[in-house]
Design a protein around this motif. Sequence first.
Motif, PDB file in Angstrom:
ATOM      1  N   ASP A   7      38.582  56.811  38.013  1.00 41.35           N
ATOM      2  CA  ASP A   7      37.937  57.984  37.192  1.00 41.35           C
ATOM      3  C   ASP A   7      38.479  59.168  37.500  1.00 41.35           C
ATOM      4  O   ASP A   7      38.684  60.170  36.948  1.00 41.35           O
ATOM      5  CB  ASP A   7      36.281  57.604  37.553  1.00 41.35           C
ATOM      6  CG  ASP A   7      35.687  56.470  36.617  1.00 41.35           C
ATOM      7  OD1 ASP A   7      36.635  56.039  35.838  1.00 41.35           O
ATOM      8  OD2 ASP A   7      34.883  56.107  37.156  1.00 41.35           O
ATOM      9  N   ALA A   8      38.826  59.382  38.867  1.00 39.76           N
ATOM     10  CA  ALA A   8      39.179  60.649  39.529  1.00 39.76           C
ATOM     11  C   ALA A   8      40.536  60.787  38.884  1.00 39.76           C
ATOM     12  O   ALA A   8      40.757  62.203  38.601  1.00 39.76           O
ATOM     13  CB  ALA A   8      39.404  60.465  41.084  1.00 39.76           C
ATOM     14  N   ARG A  13      43.674  64.436  35.452  1.00 38.00           N
ATOM     15  CA  ARG A  13      44.722  64.523  34.376  1.00 38.00           C
ATOM     16  C   ARG A  13      44.006  65.456  33.265  1.00 38.00           C
ATOM     17  O   ARG A  13      44.765  66.286  32.685  1.00 38.00           O
ATOM     18  CB  ARG A  13      45.185  63.143  34.046  1.00 38.00           C
ATOM     19  CG  ARG A  13      45.989  62.381  35.001  1.00 38.00           C
ATOM     20  CD  ARG A  13      46.632  61.249  34.250  1.00 38.00           C
ATOM     21  NE  ARG A  13      47.324  60.620  35.134  1.00 38.00           N
ATOM     22  CZ  ARG A  13      47.186  59.323  35.671  1.00 38.00           C
ATOM     23  NH1 ARG A  13      46.082  58.562  34.986  1.00 38.00           N
ATOM     24  NH2 ARG A  13      47.970  58.572  36.569  1.00 38.00           N
ATOM     25  N   ARG A  14      42.897  65.307  32.888  1.00 34.91           N
ATOM     26  CA  ARG A  14      42.367  65.977  31.898  1.00 34.91           C
ATOM     27  C   ARG A  14      42.329  67.394  32.381  1.00 34.91           C
ATOM     28  O   ARG A  14      42.331  68.502  31.290  1.00 34.91           O
ATOM     29  CB  ARG A  14      40.760  65.354  31.394  1.00 34.91           C
ATOM     30  CG  ARG A  14      40.735  64.231  30.798  1.00 34.91           C
ATOM     31  CD  ARG A  14      39.618  63.884  30.318  1.00 34.91           C
ATOM     32  NE  ARG A  14      39.260  62.731  29.447  1.00 34.91           N
ATOM     33  CZ  ARG A  14      38.275  62.008  29.661  1.00 34.91           C
ATOM     34  NH1 ARG A  14      37.168  62.244  30.140  1.00 34.91           N
ATOM     35  NH2 ARG A  14      38.477  60.816  28.730  1.00 34.91           N
ATOM     36  N   GLU A 110      34.759  67.365  41.992  1.00 36.12           N
ATOM     37  CA  GLU A 110      33.542  66.732  42.788  1.00 36.12           C
ATOM     38  C   GLU A 110      32.865  65.854  41.909  1.00 36.12           C
ATOM     39  O   GLU A 110      32.571  66.373  40.490  1.00 36.12           O
ATOM     40  CB  GLU A 110      32.603  67.630  43.692  1.00 36.12           C
ATOM     41  CG  GLU A 110      33.373  67.839  44.818  1.00 36.12           C
ATOM     42  CD  GLU A 110      32.607  68.981  45.816  1.00 36.12           C
ATOM     43  OE1 GLU A 110      31.465  68.845  45.718  1.00 36.12           O
ATOM     44  OE2 GLU A 110      33.262  69.181  46.757  1.00 36.12           O
ATOM     45  N   LEU A 111      32.229  64.626  42.057  1.00 34.12           N
ATOM     46  CA  LEU A 111      31.405  63.945  41.187  1.00 34.12           C
ATOM     47  C   LEU A 111      30.060  64.527  41.431  1.00 34.12           C
ATOM     48  O   LEU A 111      29.392  64.360  42.338  1.00 34.12           O
ATOM     49  CB  LEU A 111      31.574  62.484  41.321  1.00 34.12           C
ATOM     50  CG  LEU A 111      30.807  61.568  40.561  1.00 34.12           C
ATOM     51  CD1 LEU A 111      31.521  61.785  39.051  1.00 34.12           C
ATOM     52  CD2 LEU A 111      31.138  60.139  40.983  1.00 34.12           C
ATOM     53  N   HIS A 112      29.508  65.080  40.039  1.00 36.06           N
ATOM     54  CA  HIS A 112      28.037  65.606  39.982  1.00 36.06           C
ATOM     55  C   HIS A 112      27.353  65.018  38.827  1.00 36.06           C
ATOM     56  O   HIS A 112      27.811  65.253  37.661  1.00 36.06           O
ATOM     57  CB  HIS A 112      28.386  66.982  39.966  1.00 36.06           C
ATOM     58  CG  HIS A 112      28.494  67.787  41.385  1.00 36.06           C
ATOM     59  ND1 HIS A 112      27.565  68.047  42.423  1.00 36.06           N
ATOM     60  CD2 HIS A 112      29.519  68.083  41.758  1.00 36.06           C
ATOM     61  CE1 HIS A 112      28.176  68.591  43.354  1.00 36.06           C
ATOM     62  NE2 HIS A 112      29.519  68.715  43.002  1.00 36.06           N
ATOM     63  N   TRP A 116      32.803  64.570  36.512  1.00 35.50           N
ATOM     64  CA  TRP A 116      33.727  65.244  37.494  1.00 35.50           C
ATOM     65  C   TRP A 116      33.788  66.686  37.096  1.00 35.50           C
ATOM     66  O   TRP A 116      33.801  66.978  35.961  1.00 35.50           O
ATOM     67  CB  TRP A 116      35.288  64.769  37.530  1.00 35.50           C
ATOM     68  CG  TRP A 116      35.247  63.144  38.057  1.00 35.50           C
ATOM     69  CD1 TRP A 116      35.008  61.935  37.489  1.00 35.50           C
ATOM     70  CD2 TRP A 116      35.378  63.153  39.458  1.00 35.50           C
ATOM     71  NE1 TRP A 116      35.004  60.981  38.277  1.00 35.50           N
ATOM     72  CE2 TRP A 116      35.272  61.482  39.604  1.00 35.50           C
ATOM     73  CE3 TRP A 116      35.607  63.624  40.642  1.00 35.50           C
ATOM     74  CZ2 TRP A 116      35.507  61.145  40.881  1.00 35.50           C
ATOM     75  CZ3 TRP A 116      35.947  63.121  41.714  1.00 35.50           C
ATOM     76  CH2 TRP A 116      35.715  62.011  42.006  1.00 35.50           C
ATOM     77  N   ALA A 117      33.503  67.510  38.232  1.00 35.33           N
ATOM     78  CA  ALA A 117      33.593  68.953  37.929  1.00 35.33           C
ATOM     79  C   ALA A 117      34.329  69.562  38.823  1.00 35.33           C
ATOM     80  O   ALA A 117      34.364  69.301  40.128  1.00 35.33           O
ATOM     81  CB  ALA A 117      32.191  69.494  37.989  1.00 35.33           C
TER      82      ALA A 117
END
Length: 124
Positions: A7-8, A13-14, A110-112, A116-117
Amino acid sequence: MAGASSDARLAARRFVQLCVEVLNGFRPAAHLRRMALPAEAADVVAKGLAGARRAAELRRSSRPRSRPPRRHAPVAVLRLRLCEPRPGAVEAAVTLATGERTWAMAFRMELHQQTWATTALLII
């Protein structure tokens, strides 16, 4: 912990693809806001805008005045390295190139709330 979760990696990549589109002038820097943590969005957008201006300046200065405008080499990703120092945080180092120039980009996500932000961006 070396490496990063799938997921990270996907989120990183996005974000890299979005940054490259901004640096190449295909998207406005304001589009970086949607992948940034709200408290850090203004800083992320400002750094993306500064990078896009620098890329445009390099394209203008590399063109000889005696020649007509031509299509310039776009900014491209040479390498992406990721590290997930703790679950829910990923740090990245990216090597970029345009023509004869090499650039570096680093960012943290960071995952919020299951998303991911980006919390920090640096383009040098």
